[in-house]
Design an enzyme around this catalytic site. Structure first.
Site, PDB file in Angstrom:
ATOM      1  N   HIS A  58       0.840  -1.199   0.000  1.00 33.99           N
ATOM      2  CA  HIS A  58       0.000   0.000   0.000  1.00 33.99           C
ATOM      3  C   HIS A  58       0.878   1.254   0.000  1.00 33.99           C
ATOM      4  CE1 HIS A  58      -2.695  -2.976   2.191  1.00 33.99           C
ATOM      5  NE2 HIS A  58      -3.481  -2.607   1.198  1.00 33.99           N
ATOM      6  N   GLN A  72      -0.710  -4.293  -9.139  1.00 36.64           N
ATOM      7  CA  GLN A  72      -0.760  -5.411 -10.091  1.00 36.64           C
ATOM      8  C   GLN A  72      -1.059  -6.727  -9.376  1.00 36.64           C
ATOM      9  OE1 GLN A  72       2.703  -6.013 -12.764  1.00 36.64           O
ATOM     10  NE2 GLN A  72       2.327  -8.203 -12.452  1.00 36.64           N
TER      11      GLN A  72
HETATM   12  P1  AMP Z   1      -6.419  -4.017  -0.388  1.00 41.23           P
HETATM   13  O1  AMP Z   1      -6.272  -3.164   0.818  1.00 41.23           O
HETATM   14  O2  AMP Z   1      -5.940  -5.412  -0.210  1.00 41.23           O
HETATM   15  O3  AMP Z   1      -7.783  -3.918  -1.012  1.00 41.23           O
HETATM   16  O4  AMP Z   1      -5.432  -3.406  -1.466  1.00 41.23           O
HETATM   17  C1  AMP Z   1      -5.467  -2.053  -1.805  1.00 41.23           C
HETATM   18  C2  AMP Z   1      -4.578  -1.826  -2.991  1.00 41.23           C
HETATM   19  O5  AMP Z   1      -3.244  -2.204  -2.654  1.00 41.23           O
HETATM   20  C3  AMP Z   1      -4.984  -2.678  -4.211  1.00 41.23           C
HETATM   21  O6  AMP Z   1      -4.865  -1.903  -5.382  1.00 41.23           O
HETATM   22  C4  AMP Z   1      -3.984  -3.789  -4.180  1.00 41.23           C
HETATM   23  O7  AMP Z   1      -3.717  -4.354  -5.453  1.00 41.23           O
HETATM   24  C5  AMP Z   1      -2.743  -3.074  -3.651  1.00 41.23           C
HETATM   25  N1  AMP Z   1      -1.806  -4.043  -3.087  1.00 41.23           N
HETATM   26  C6  AMP Z   1      -2.085  -5.019  -2.188  1.00 41.23           C
HETATM   27  N2  AMP Z   1      -0.982  -5.771  -1.964  1.00 41.23           N
HETATM   28  C7  AMP Z   1       0.000  -5.243  -2.740  1.00 41.23           C
HETATM   29  C8  AMP Z   1       1.372  -5.579  -2.955  1.00 41.23           C
HETATM   30  N3  AMP Z   1       1.953  -6.608  -2.332  1.00 41.23           N
HETATM   31  N4  AMP Z   1       2.078  -4.824  -3.818  1.00 41.23           N
HETATM   32  C9  AMP Z   1       1.496  -3.770  -4.463  1.00 41.23           C
HETATM   33  N5  AMP Z   1       0.215  -3.405  -4.306  1.00 41.23           N
HETATM   34  C10 AMP Z   1      -0.530  -4.132  -3.461  1.00 41.23           C
END
Ligand code: AMP
Length: 282
Positions: A38, A150
């Site tokens: 994030h 991604q």
């Molecule tokens: P989430 O809080 O899991 O809904 O994720 C929020 C955003 O963070 C989404 O666009 C995810 O794809 C991105 N995200 C989650 N994990 C990663 C990671 N390991 N690397 C890059 N972006 C991430």
């Protein structure tokens, strides 16, 4: 960093940011439990935009009834500290009724076809919830750029289709997958893993890396590459494959031969935790 709780506050912030010519708004939608993945999105937004909003909302409509909505990790104080330290101007953390004023009888946004593929095939309704909440966030914040990882590659395909179909004036920016030192893709759900599951979970990134190296050596046949990935998982029988797929990243339809832009994605259950990983052929 200011904390905003209502759509009206977010809209006011965005509109006042727009008053000066040249200002640009970046939005980073999240469900909280923020980690370095994030943080990389917030940093990308900070370097591209004059104004940065991070949203933090555990969206109930993207969880099926038996999924982990109730136990999804929540760490508001730490999330505020991380978002502030990465330079977010505002953190939008609304209560549920602010996003769903009519409760479950809400208006929903559907991206047909794509929403039933990859993760959507095993999580019916998931992408309808994602498309709906992201639409609401884009309408409220009216960002120039919205940043996504991604890591959730099917989500990216669906949101690209959504902003094109609905003619949003927002560009989707996709940021690379951030991994732990041993290769495991960072995920808020990694917190569920026991130490032995954490070790088993490495099979996902091993499969991705193995396929990546075969592609680099010229193997482009999807069936051969998928077979090679299955072999990696065979060494970890406690891990249950949900899907291993080579698809066109826009249509999420299977391809027979990998080409630049093709998405290789894996999803697997490690104990009761579903994890995903992927790579895009360059
Ligand atoms: P989430 O809080 O899991 O809904 O994720 C929020 C955003 O963070 C989404 O666009 C995810 O794809 C991105 N995200 C989650 N994990 C990663 C990671 N390991 N690397 C890059 N972006 C991430």
């Amino acid at each position: 960093m200011e904390i905003l709780r209502t759509v009206a506050e977010l809209r006011r912030w965005s509109r006042s940011a727009r008053c000066a010519i040249g200002n640009t708004i970046g939005l980073v939608p999240t469900m909280g439990a923020l980690h370095a993945g994030h943080a990389s999105l917030i940093r990308a937004a900070r370097s591209a935009c004059t104004h940065v909003a991070v949203s933090l909302f555990v969206n109930p409509t993207q969880f099926a009834p038996k999924e982990d909505f109730g136990r999804y990790p929540r760490s508001f104080e730490a999330d505020c500290a991380l978002a502030a330290s990465e330079g977010a101007d505002v953190l939008f953390a609304p209560p549920i009724e602010e996003i769903y004023p009519n409760g479950p009888n809400s208006t929903f946004v559907e991206v047909p076809g794509l929403s039933d593929r990859l993760d959507g095939a095993s999580r019916p309704g998931h992408f309808r919830g994602v498309a709906t909440v992201v639409t609401k966030l884009l309408l409220a914040a009216e960002p120039d750029l919205a940043f996504f990882g991604q890591k959730d590659a099917a989500q990216v395909a669906i949101l690209r289709r959504l902003v094109t179909d609905l003619r949003f004036a927002t560009e989707i920016v996709v940021c690379p997958i951030v991994r732990d030192a041993d290769g495991l893709a960072l995920s808020s759900r990694n917190a569920y893993l026991t130490p032995s599951e954490r070790a088993q979970a490495l099979s996902l990134c091993r499969a991705v890396r193995h396929v990546e190296s075969l592609v680099a050596h010229g193997e482009l046949r999807a069936d051969v590459l998928i077979g090679a990935a299955r072999q990696v998982f065979a060494a970890e029988p406690a891990v249950h494959i949900d899907y291993i797929a080579f698809v066109d990243w826009a249509a999420l339809e299977p391809v027979a031969v990998a080409a630049p832009g093709t998405l290789f994605g894996v999803a697997a259950w490690v104990g009761s935790t579903r994890l995903i990983d992927n790579m895009v052929v360059r």
